[in-house]
Design an enzyme around this catalytic site. Structure first.
Site, PDB file in Angstrom:
ATOM      1  N   GLY A 145      42.942  42.497  39.649  1.00 51.67           N
ATOM      2  CA  GLY A 145      41.650  42.156  39.040  1.00 51.67           C
ATOM      3  C   GLY A 145      41.167  43.289  38.154  1.00 51.67           C
ATOM      4  N   GLY A 179      39.736  46.151  37.783  1.00 47.52           N
ATOM      5  CA  GLY A 179      39.320  47.237  38.664  1.00 47.52           C
ATOM      6  C   GLY A 179      38.470  48.272  37.957  1.00 47.52           C
ATOM      7  N   ARG A 180      38.518  48.232  36.636  1.00 45.22           N
ATOM      8  CA  ARG A 180      37.688  49.161  35.870  1.00 45.22           C
ATOM      9  C   ARG A 180      37.303  48.554  34.529  1.00 45.22           C
ATOM     10  NH1 ARG A 180      42.023  53.672  33.827  1.00 45.22           N
ATOM     11  NH2 ARG A 180      43.855  52.329  33.822  1.00 45.22           N
ATOM     12  N   GLY A 191      37.495  53.470  39.137  1.00 50.62           N
ATOM     13  CA  GLY A 191      36.896  52.623  38.105  1.00 50.62           C
ATOM     14  C   GLY A 191      36.759  53.294  36.753  1.00 50.62           C
ATOM     15  N   ARG A 241      37.239  46.984  24.244  1.00 51.48           N
ATOM     16  CA  ARG A 241      38.292  46.147  23.668  1.00 51.48           C
ATOM     17  C   ARG A 241      37.710  44.780  23.319  1.00 51.48           C
ATOM     18  NH1 ARG A 241      43.076  46.535  28.175  1.00 51.48           N
ATOM     19  NH2 ARG A 241      41.664  45.298  29.475  1.00 51.48           N
ATOM     20  N   ARG A 275      45.221  36.551  31.848  1.00 52.56           N
ATOM     21  CA  ARG A 275      46.587  37.051  32.009  1.00 52.56           C
ATOM     22  C   ARG A 275      47.455  36.050  32.754  1.00 52.56           C
ATOM     23  NH1 ARG A 275      45.176  42.769  32.324  1.00 52.56           N
ATOM     24  NH2 ARG A 275      43.110  42.818  31.385  1.00 52.56           N
ATOM     25  N   ASP A 293      50.445  41.012  35.351  1.00 50.96           N
ATOM     26  CA  ASP A 293      48.988  41.151  35.171  1.00 50.96           C
ATOM     27  C   ASP A 293      48.660  41.797  33.820  1.00 50.96           C
ATOM     28  OD1 ASP A 293      50.280  43.330  36.707  1.00 50.96           O
ATOM     29  OD2 ASP A 293      48.373  44.345  36.415  1.00 50.96           O
TER      30      ASP A 293
HETATM   31  P1  AMP Z   1      47.317  48.885  35.097  1.00 50.06           P
HETATM   32  O1  AMP Z   1      48.578  49.497  35.631  1.00 50.06           O
HETATM   33  O2  AMP Z   1      46.495  49.804  34.262  1.00 50.06           O
HETATM   34  O3  AMP Z   1      47.558  47.576  34.442  1.00 50.06           O
HETATM   35  O4  AMP Z   1      46.392  48.611  36.361  1.00 50.06           O
HETATM   36  C1  AMP Z   1      46.766  47.779  37.436  1.00 50.06           C
HETATM   37  C2  AMP Z   1      45.540  47.411  38.220  1.00 50.06           C
HETATM   38  O5  AMP Z   1      44.912  48.592  38.733  1.00 50.06           O
HETATM   39  C3  AMP Z   1      44.491  46.689  37.428  1.00 50.06           C
HETATM   40  O6  AMP Z   1      43.938  45.710  38.264  1.00 50.06           O
HETATM   41  C4  AMP Z   1      43.492  47.769  37.084  1.00 50.06           C
HETATM   42  O7  AMP Z   1      42.202  47.266  36.889  1.00 50.06           O
HETATM   43  C5  AMP Z   1      43.569  48.660  38.315  1.00 50.06           C
HETATM   44  N1  AMP Z   1      43.233  50.066  38.010  1.00 50.06           N
HETATM   45  C6  AMP Z   1      43.969  50.957  37.323  1.00 50.06           C
HETATM   46  N2  AMP Z   1      43.352  52.142  37.255  1.00 50.06           N
HETATM   47  C7  AMP Z   1      42.178  52.005  37.910  1.00 50.06           C
HETATM   48  C8  AMP Z   1      41.070  52.876  38.194  1.00 50.06           C
HETATM   49  N3  AMP Z   1      41.055  54.137  37.776  1.00 50.06           N
HETATM   50  N4  AMP Z   1      40.048  52.366  38.896  1.00 50.06           N
HETATM   51  C9  AMP Z   1      40.048  51.102  39.315  1.00 50.06           C
HETATM   52  N5  AMP Z   1      41.046  50.239  39.096  1.00 50.06           N
HETATM   53  C10 AMP Z   1      42.106  50.676  38.394  1.00 50.06           C
HETATM   54 MG    MG Z   2      46.566  46.206  33.554  1.00 51.87          MG
END
Ligand code: AMP
Ligand code: MG
Length: 499
Positions: A95, A97-98, A130, A180, A187, A256
């Site tokens: 989801g 997450g940030r 986040g 963005r 997704r 995702d």
């Molecule tokens: P990504 O590898 O950047 O596509 O992230 C995978 C998942 O981790 C996604 O759901 C992001 O929203 C979550 N995520 C990555 N970095 C953070 C962060 N610093 N805080 C919260 N969620 C994160």
């Molecule tokens: Mg991502």
């Protein structure tokens, strides 16, 4: 959190199309304020796409709004839920997450959803902070805009807002928020989320939302869901071909991070091919090399099979679902890739043997490892015919990229023989080739240089790079140094998932 007091009256208002989905699809919540934000970079093109007045972009409110400290009128932010396969393994619920979706707006340029990335924790943060760091936010900002300049389907980026708030990664860095925009951030994993929970109604609601909002033509098909899956599959095939043709490596092709609209989405440890190696791994965290350059088209298909599984509640039969991918993806990829490669090679019309010639060309690149971008740029300027006495001089811009000169000459002989089969006046062919073989791509060393300066509060390099990468096919002699091979200090640069 309130709307700022003196917004200009001509600001666009939101229509929040994603929020029309049932509440299970998201959580409404405001961004977490970021103390003392400052503007690191702004894309004037994206500001224009959104219809933001220049006065507003230059105002103090701009940094506040896109740091998440104030809301635009009508904005009701939310974080969306999704799941996904990461590095080939089911990861369960993920989801935003940030990320905070501020809302969407519709104007003459289309429908745009505006999203902050790095503006604080959400229910999907899974224990993480986040936040996003300045380094990764600048990379996402510049690459989104560079890809748009190259003509590759992508989400866009309005701005990066920085702050001195410390953020812990491998070391202590500072926080930033990148804004963005895209017609939709849905997704593959958004479908997988509901399918994995046997929530057929939600799978259907999501598909209906996408069809009605973005792909109304699918509604007329015998089976609109089959048409939607075929649309995603076709666009994903086209996208993979675009990536391969510009030497782009995404680095984290998890489901995702795959856009339902076929856009490049979620820029993390991406890279552009320099010394050609089809097995290059651009993501330091990808220890098994799942997402190498050469694997991208296969991974695109693997990810589509995950999506096809998630469409089972709609299509009822695994055969139908799989056929929707098999009957579209490979052809879309192959046709687009061949078209783009023929253009890169200056072939006026395609001939039946071109696939073999393109294959041989990649074999030659693999063996001799010239810089991918410089190779095609230098090739674009060569004449279709050379006499043997002048050859070394005429061909030197290309020959100088390859140690084995006789292998280079042999490949050039084949290329010239192929050109002769579909003659095209040099001047016209060269202009056509220069318009598809970029001089400038976002090399890691360029991003790194801009990041290091920005970490010292000098944001000028971000602006300069943005201006250059806007027009990657133009000579722009004032930016000639940006076309260079990585300098020695950049030889050990590594990019990982940490962001
Ligand atoms: P990504 O590898 O950047 O596509 O992230 C995978 C998942 O981790 C996604 O759901 C992001 O929203 C979550 N995520 C990555 N970095 C953070 C962060 N610093 N805080 C919260 N969620 C994160
Ligand atoms: Mg991502």
């Amino acid at each position: 959190m309130n709307a700022p007091e003196s917004l200009p009256p001509e600001l666009p208002s939101f229509d929040n199309s994603f929020a029309a989905l049932p509440p299970a699809f998201y959580t409404r919540l405001n961004p977490t304020p970021l103390p003392a934000p400052y503007v690191v970079g702004v894309s004037d093109q994206v500001a224009e796409l959104l219809g933001l007045p220049a006065g507003f972009v230059a105002s103090r409110q701009f940094a506040d709004i896109f740091a998440g400290n104030a809301l635009l009128p009508g904005s009701e932010p939310l974080a969306a839920v999704y799941s996904g396969h990461q590095f080939g393994v089911w990861a369960g619920q993920l989801g935003d997450g940030r990320a905070h979706l501020l809302g969407g707006l519709r104007n003459a340029h289309g429908h745009w959803e505006i999203q902050l990335k790095g503006a604080g924790r959400t229910p999907y943060s899974r224990g993480a902070d986040g936040r996003a760091v300045l380094r990764s936010s600048i990379r996402e900002f510049l690459c989104s805009e560079a890809m748009a300049g190259l003509g590759v389907p992508t989400t866009r980026a309005l701005c990066v807002i920085g702050a001195d708030l410390p953020v812990r990664r491998e070391s202590i860095e500072t926080a930033a928020v990148v804004t963005r925009i895209a017609p939709s951030f849905v997704r593959f994993g958004s479908f997988e989320h509901w399918a994995s929970r046997d929530r057929d109604a939600e799978v259907r609601q999501l598909a209906d939302y996408l069809i009605d909002t973005f792909r109304p033509q699918c509604r007329a098909a015998t089976n609109p869901y089959d048409a939607l899956l075929r649309d995603v599959s076709t666009r994903t095939g086209e996208l993979m071909a675009h990536w391969m043709a510009v030497g782009f490596m995404h680095g984290v092709m998890n489901t995702d991070n795959m856009s339902i609209l076929g856009l490049t989405l979620d820029y993390g440890p991406f890279g552009f091919m320099e010394a050609f190696d089809a097995g290059h791994i651009c993501n330091h965290s990808d220890s098994h090399g799942r997402y190498t350059y050469r694997n991208q088209p296969h991974v695109g298909q693997w990810n589509l099979y995950c999506l096809a599984d998630a469409f089972l509640p709609l299509l009822k039969s695994p055969e139908i679902s799989k056929a929707a991918v098999d009957e579209t993806y490979g052809d879309a990829f192959a046709a687009t890739f061949e078209r783009l490669m023929c253009a890169k090679l200056g072939l006026r019309q395609a001939l039946p043997d071109d696939e073999a010639f393109i294959g041989k060309t990649f074999g030659f690149l693999q063996q001799h490892r010239p810089d991918f971008t410089l190779f095609f740029r230098a090739l674009s300027k060569l004449p279709a015919a050379v006499d043997s006495e002048n050859r070394e001089k005429t061909d030197s811009p290309l020959r100088d990229l390859i140690v084995d000169r006789s292998a280079c000459d042999a490949w050039l002989d084949n290329w010239r023989a192929r050109l002769a089969q579909t003659p095209w006046p040099d001047e016209e062919r060269q202009a056509a080739m220069l318009a598809v073989n970029p001089k400038y791509v976002l090399r890691n060393w360029l991003a790194e240089k801009a990041i290091r300066q920005a970490q010292n509060k000098d944001f000028s390099e971000v602006g300069r790079l943005l201006a250059c990468l806007r027009r990657p096919y133009d000579e722009q002699p004032e930016y000639a140094e940006y076309a260079a091979l990585p300098p020695d200090w950049a030889s050990g640069l590594e990019v990982s998932c940490s962001s």
